[in-house]
Design a protein around this motif. Sequence first.
Motif, short mmCIF file in Angstrom:
data_model
loop_
_atom_site.label_atom_id
_atom_site.label_comp_id
_atom_site.label_asym_id
_atom_site.label_seq_id
_atom_site.Cartn_x
_atom_site.Cartn_y
_atom_site.Cartn_z
N LEU A 1 -12.43 6.43 -4.19
CA LEU A 1 -11.23 7.00 -4.80
C LEU A 1 -10.66 6.00 -5.78
O LEU A 1 -10.45 4.84 -5.43
CB LEU A 1 -10.19 7.34 -3.73
CG LEU A 1 -8.82 7.81 -4.24
CD1 LEU A 1 -8.95 9.14 -4.97
CD2 LEU A 1 -7.83 7.94 -3.09
N SER A 2 -10.42 6.44 -6.99
CA SER A 2 -9.81 5.57 -7.98
C SER A 2 -8.67 6.30 -8.69
O SER A 2 -8.84 7.42 -9.15
CB SER A 2 -10.84 5.12 -9.01
OG SER A 2 -10.22 4.36 -10.04
N TYR B 1 -3.84 3.24 0.13
CA TYR B 1 -4.26 2.89 -1.24
C TYR B 1 -3.47 1.66 -1.67
O TYR B 1 -2.23 1.67 -1.67
CB TYR B 1 -4.00 4.04 -2.21
CG TYR B 1 -4.76 3.90 -3.52
CD1 TYR B 1 -6.01 4.47 -3.68
CD2 TYR B 1 -4.24 3.16 -4.58
CE1 TYR B 1 -6.72 4.33 -4.87
CE2 TYR B 1 -4.94 3.00 -5.76
CZ TYR B 1 -6.18 3.59 -5.90
OH TYR B 1 -6.88 3.44 -7.07
N LYS C 1 0.86 -1.18 0.00
CA LYS C 1 0.00 0.00 0.00
C LYS C 1 0.89 1.23 0.00
O LYS C 1 2.08 1.18 0.36
CB LYS C 1 -0.94 0.02 1.20
CG LYS C 1 -0.25 0.00 2.58
CD LYS C 1 0.26 1.36 3.05
CE LYS C 1 0.96 1.27 4.41
NZ LYS C 1 1.73 2.50 4.74
N VAL D 1 -4.71 8.16 4.06
CA VAL D 1 -5.45 7.29 3.15
C VAL D 1 -4.53 6.17 2.72
O VAL D 1 -3.42 6.42 2.24
CB VAL D 1 -5.99 8.06 1.92
CG1 VAL D 1 -6.52 7.08 0.87
CG2 VAL D 1 -7.07 9.03 2.33
N ARG E 1 -8.96 -2.20 0.15
CA ARG E 1 -9.52 -1.21 -0.77
C ARG E 1 -9.20 0.18 -0.24
O ARG E 1 -8.83 0.33 0.94
CB ARG E 1 -11.04 -1.40 -0.86
CG ARG E 1 -11.78 -1.20 0.45
CD ARG E 1 -13.24 -1.59 0.34
NE ARG E 1 -13.94 -1.36 1.61
CZ ARG E 1 -15.21 -1.71 1.82
NH1 ARG E 1 -15.90 -2.30 0.86
NH2 ARG E 1 -15.78 -1.46 2.99
N PRO E 2 -9.28 1.22 -1.08
CA PRO E 2 -8.94 2.56 -0.61
C PRO E 2 -9.69 2.91 0.67
O PRO E 2 -10.91 2.74 0.76
CB PRO E 2 -9.37 3.45 -1.77
CG PRO E 2 -9.24 2.58 -2.98
CD PRO E 2 -9.65 1.22 -2.52
#
Length: 274
Positions: free
Chosen positions: A160-161, A31, A8, A29, A144-145
């Motif tokens: 968020l992508s 990711y 991540k 965050v 996942r985010p």
Amino acid sequence: MITFPNAKINLGLNITEKRADGYHNLETVFYPVPLEDALEITLSKSKEVPFTLHPSGISVAGELNDNLVVKAYLLLAEVFDLPPIDIYLYKAIPSGAGLGGGSADAAFMLKLLNNKFQLNLSTEKLEEYASRLGADCAFFIQNRPTFAEGIGDLFSPIQLSLKGYEVVIVKPPIFVSTREAFSLITPCKPKITLSEIISRPPTEWKELLENDFEKSVFALYPTIRKIKSELYSKGAVYSAMSGSGASVYGLFAPKTPLPEMEFSNSFYFHTCLD
């Protein structure tokens, strides 16, 4: 049965306050990125020991029995009658990088044992076990985010992508002490909330999205600062240190050919995000 624990990156990392228990509250965050270890378990032919760990790939410091995949096995073995197993762990995620490799291995081990031996553990129960192994381990259960608060153990899913962005990760041969990094931080709440910044396109993050560890870590290790500057000079729309270091990542706009880059003696990885 085999699985592939992934790394991540931290998108922003604000140390907001020091707690009475000595820990720090933070906001970040997590990711997921497709830099992966490989983890396989098989039934052992030996009945004399409950597990045998077979490591390969990038070497990991410390005793084998202190590895988080072993701790994950022992944690479930306290509750379930698990048979003896052989554990094969191939490390591709560098340790001491702020990429969560060890935490990912632990969480994926829990999921692997759950599936292999049909333990019927719910997602919530897996997250509960994972949280006992490390603050960010539970993130990798759903993988996942995620917006993280507290000491990095309170999670909220976010929309968020970064699909299509190229990510470059560089980890120099430097060890950053997380304890030392925290000791040099002056906690402060950001003027603009992390949630608001993340809602903007990555092209606007450069002047807004900060990792509070960078100021002190860059002062101690100018090489890490140099890597971030070089990623920007090569066209990254956003670059930052992940966690407390020592890795730095750069995000490059979709469909933008990556320039040639060379970071001597450093771990280097790049891929397109899904």
